[in-house]
Design an enzyme around this catalytic site. Sequence first.
Site: not given
Length: 496
Positions: A15, A17, A40, A51, A79
């Site tokens: 992911g 992180a 996995s 964001a 942004k």
Amino acid sequence: MTNNAVKQVLIVGGGTAGWMTAAMLSKLMGPQLSIRLIESDAIGTVGVGEATIPAIQHFNAALGINEAEFLQSTQGTIKLGIQFENWGNAGDSYMHAFGPVGRPLGFTAFHHYWLAAQARGDNSSFWDYSLNYQAAHTGKYAPLPQIPNTPLQGLVHAYHFDASLYAAFLRRYSEQRGVVRTEGTIGAVVKTPAGDLASVILKDGQSFSADLFIDCSGLRALLIGGELGGGYEDWRHWLPCDSALAVPTAATLPVMPYTRAIAHSGGWQWRIPLQHRTGNGLVYSSRFLDDNAARQTLMSNLDAEALAEPRKISFVTGRRNQQWLQNCVAIGLSSGFLEPLESTSIHLIQSAVVRLVQCFPQQTDMAALRLEYNRQSQQEFEAIRDFIILHYHLNQRNDNGLWQYCRTMALPDSLAQRIELFRQSGAVFRQQDELFTEVAWQQVMLGQHLRPQHYHPLADSLTDDQLSGFLADLKAIISRTAAQLPAHQQFLQQGR
């Protein structure tokens, strides 16, 4: 344990992180370390942290990432701030815009002069003096570090992006720098007699040892919580939301360069515009709003066709008592959870990675570095916590028990003191190196109708003509500069 050199690092979980951690460690310390990441495909990630705040630019720059390539690879957009709707009263709207508002005179912050002008009858908006706000609400953007022919700072930006695409982008980056990815799920963990982690055993029987383990397993907190039993400080008495529903919708054009945080009965909705879709979600408290009502609230307030069924995420707002425990560092949601009201989720990953690099142990005796890492982490989490509580506490809504509870609840002493200081004097002081600037605090407090009783006496040193001229010149420069900017949509199309 024997005091040996730290050579092997094992990251558990991918992911955002996991791959942000792998990317930075491989970039800065790749030749010195053997880095493996286990993840996995069968285990999903939360994937709603789309964001960011401006500090993400420093992270990407440290990795040497080209902005145009990054935006294209992640379906990213610009942004310029976060628009808060209905947070004071229903129908209210203000923006936490990045960058400066106005400019100080001498030792006195700009907002004191604006408050002095208000007391003399001026009716300008505080945001008339924010270039970021003026560009955001008209859908404008171009790279502009400084306003031409002035000493004034230009636009300050962050990004919206698809977090899963960012993770994939950083995976490619990391693997090119020697990080080894292993597909699999962990079946068992082996510890040393001293209580440190020694190795993990996958369900297929593979075993991997390391000197330092990094827990990026998300809310499961597989290592720091499940194996090491690290305690957790629950902040739901201050931040009672414990649930979120997330759903993507089709993109709406033109893509506006800001995030929206829209307060509803029982919670608040995020709206994050990407190039290919819009991220939406509702954060709410199950104590004050049931899941069916939350789903109805979210689905009835979408501005385009839903592309999937809403996905529920349950969480406990708070932080690990020790985010570095034994020889394991928790990064990402395993280290704690703060709702994404001010887009801090990815920033907390970034700051944890940078802090780990700064505190990286040469030897396996890491007690002193661990203590300092945990001190800094606690300080950062608590400062962000206070800023998020501020939004809830200053509401004037009466349509749901959540809002009434937050308005009347006891506050952390650190926040209560800061609110009272602003209420009496208009003063805001940034604590050491905390994340949010004085201008950020000013915008939320003024935007949610906390007007100081007084302002700094130096603001009265200007005559009426001097003060009105100062404000009029600033307002004209900001307005003219914003009007000359091209559309944000045009900027995005040029990058394709």
